[in-house]
Motif scaffolding. Sequence first.
Motif, PDB file in Angstrom:
ATOM      1  N   VAL A   1     -30.494  12.669 -15.629  1.00  0.00           N
ATOM      2  CA  VAL A   1     -29.688  12.586 -14.401  1.00  0.00           C
ATOM      3  C   VAL A   1     -30.414  13.240 -13.236  1.00  0.00           C
ATOM      4  O   VAL A   1     -30.383  12.748 -12.104  1.00  0.00           O
ATOM      5  N   ARG A   2     -31.098  14.382 -13.477  1.00  0.00           N
ATOM      6  CA  ARG A   2     -31.830  15.053 -12.403  1.00  0.00           C
ATOM      7  C   ARG A   2     -32.978  14.194 -11.893  1.00  0.00           C
ATOM      8  O   ARG A   2     -33.209  14.093 -10.675  1.00  0.00           O
ATOM      9  N   GLN A   3     -33.708  13.549 -12.813  1.00  0.00           N
ATOM     10  CA  GLN A   3     -34.804  12.686 -12.385  1.00  0.00           C
ATOM     11  C   GLN A   3     -34.283  11.522 -11.555  1.00  0.00           C
ATOM     12  O   GLN A   3     -34.875  11.161 -10.530  1.00  0.00           O
ATOM     13  N   GLN A   4     -33.185  10.913 -11.989  1.00  0.00           N
ATOM     14  CA  GLN A   4     -32.612   9.818 -11.227  1.00  0.00           C
ATOM     15  C   GLN A   4     -32.154  10.271  -9.842  1.00  0.00           C
ATOM     16  O   GLN A   4     -32.351   9.565  -8.841  1.00  0.00           O
ATOM     17  N   HIS A   5     -31.573  11.482  -9.799  1.00  0.00           N
ATOM     18  CA  HIS A   5     -31.100  11.992  -8.514  1.00  0.00           C
ATOM     19  C   HIS A   5     -32.260  12.230  -7.557  1.00  0.00           C
ATOM     20  O   HIS A   5     -32.186  11.877  -6.369  1.00  0.00           O
ATOM     21  N   GLU A   6     -33.350  12.832  -8.039  1.00  0.00           N
ATOM     22  CA  GLU A   6     -34.506  13.087  -7.178  1.00  0.00           C
ATOM     23  C   GLU A   6     -35.131  11.779  -6.709  1.00  0.00           C
ATOM     24  O   GLU A   6     -35.528  11.665  -5.541  1.00  0.00           O
ATOM     25  N   ALA A   7     -35.233  10.792  -7.605  1.00  0.00           N
ATOM     26  CA  ALA A   7     -35.824   9.506  -7.210  1.00  0.00           C
ATOM     27  C   ALA A   7     -34.969   8.817  -6.153  1.00  0.00           C
ATOM     28  O   ALA A   7     -35.483   8.304  -5.141  1.00  0.00           O
ATOM     29  N   ASN A   8     -33.664   8.825  -6.324  1.00  0.00           N
ATOM     30  CA  ASN A   8     -32.773   8.188  -5.346  1.00  0.00           C
ATOM     31  C   ASN A   8     -32.797   8.933  -4.016  1.00  0.00           C
ATOM     32  O   ASN A   8     -32.731   8.326  -2.949  1.00  0.00           O
ATOM     33  N   ARG A   9     -32.890  10.260  -4.045  1.00  0.00           N
ATOM     34  CA  ARG A   9     -32.895  11.035  -2.803  1.00  0.00           C
ATOM     35  C   ARG A   9     -34.146  10.763  -1.992  1.00  0.00           C
ATOM     36  O   ARG A   9     -34.087  10.582  -0.778  1.00  0.00           O
TER      37      ARG A   9
END
Length: 639
Positions: A598-606
């Motif tokens: 979830v953290r990786q997805q959040h950083e990529a989307n941000r």
Amino acid sequence: MDEEMDAPAEDGSDDISLTDLFSSYLTVRGSGKIRSFDFINAEVTKSGIQILLALNSNSLEIHNIPRKPKTKSDEPPEVTRTYSLDLPGHRTDIRTLSLSSTDELLASGSNGSLKIWNMRTTACIRTLDCEYAICSTFLPGDRHVLVGTKAGELLVYDLATSTLIQTIKAHAGTIWSVHVKPNKLGAVTGSADKEVKFWDFEYNVGPNANQDKPAISLVLQKTLKMTDDVLAVRYSPDGRFVAVALLDATVKVFHQDTLKFFLSLYGHKLPVLAMDISFDSKLIVTCSADKNVKIWGLDFGDCHKSIFAHEESIMQVAFEKDSHYFWTVGKDKWVKYWDGDRFENIQKLDGHHGEIWALAVSNFGKFVVTGSHDKSIRVWEKLEDQLFIEEEREREIEELYERGVVDSMNRPNHIPNQEGEGDENGPTEAESTTVNKQTTDTLMAGEKIMEALEIADADRKIMQDYENIIAKVAPEEVDKVPLPTRHAILTAYDLDGPAYVLKVVQAIHSTALHDALLVLPFSKVVSLMTYLNEWAIKDLNTPLISRILFFLLRTHHHQIVSNRTMRGVLVDLRTHLRDALKRQKDEISYNLAALQYVRQQHEANRIAHFYEQEDMDEAKVRARLADGGKKRKRISVKA
């Protein structure tokens, strides 16, 4: 340095002492006895390093230790005191307190200083040099303070000019007590030289005043010689009598005008240290080094009541204004409030950290001031809240019970040797132990666990008997067997025995759990271990099970190992707890992996959302990221 360490000593020994590694550089000397110190900053600056000293005189000092000179030819540096923090408080024990007639000013005396305080702002407004002050009082008008010293001198201070205006060598010994007449025209002093002296006030005011003389001065009127040292003197509020407490543990009462003997009060086993007379001149209360307070009738000298008031010597006693309530203070650090008619202790106040020497009661009954060996002055204000004596007694009984039971359980920990016994010098103290303190809360928590275990054990026995009966009857008659009557608590909660024990244990605060488990006898520990096994099978609160199990094994290790009946329980518990811990570990690992995703997805989307706002395609984004890691911006900061 390593070569020096490896080289053998000249005397043939390889041991290196502390003096070989460290040498004295400078000595820092404070203005008083040093209680503790600390370095303000571990880094050495150009000017050196600063050290903070906490002194026994209730003050702080900062000293600067300069750097070591580069060459040996330079003169050795000196330590300099850069800052000193002196609070307006006293540096020595506070021996005397007195309030002005309006309760606006407070005078406190100690060895070396007399301080005047504003009671409304609690600020120190005057600090005057003084000898060893033993007693003090405000003179009429509240502009002057009279102080009796250990050297036998009477000192008169003018508060307006902060000067000493008169010094009288009044006695050959310590002046233990001074009291102003009710008519405000004179005072009486009592000393260790076995004399009571009566003084008149001589005023020098008005248009014909002599500028060379002080505004008020003391003139000796008469002297009363006693058979022993005088420890306290007191006028009755109606002005008829003067009471004198002697070193022989008696109190003599004389007529004030003729000094004719009137009464002798005897009954204390040790000398009377202080006394006071009620507003209506009917009661006189005395306190002594024998830890007792005695209430006397001033008309016939009969003892109304003797009260064991404090655990140590009682230093001061004083009546409240227009009442028979009085206050006492003692060396046991307690301030106590008493009813002189019912002979009851109304309230106990705890706050000082040392012996209480001085006491002053408000002239309007609003507050009480105490001075102590801890060099502090405390003001106890009377509130409008109602006070119930029954509740105070219950609270005191609870404190006594808690102190007695807790002290018996908070004994120093010992560790036995290999054979389970101490060596020839006795048991050995443990080098490190767990931090624990038994209180009434932990005792109650332990009793709750024992009660829950008893209920669960009884319920288990009832259910086993029921199952045995069912196993013996025919299948068609099983419905005719009555259900067992379970405990009312289990029926109310609709729980079985193990679930109820778990509910009780979970309700105990985590900080008190270990202390509560210490209260359990070993028979209850065996019962609790069986329930831990059942909780592990059902996977109920595995962290709590592990915590309880490890603590019980560490505490009762020798008894558990020597008990054969515990072997089967421990083997089952090990198997079931390991399975439960493995399931917990797998679940935590799965959750951690999900959180990382979830953290990786959040950083990529941000990051993608940030560059989309600037209308950049993928090639420009990659170029921006590549340039951003190489370029650096320089900024200048101006003060």
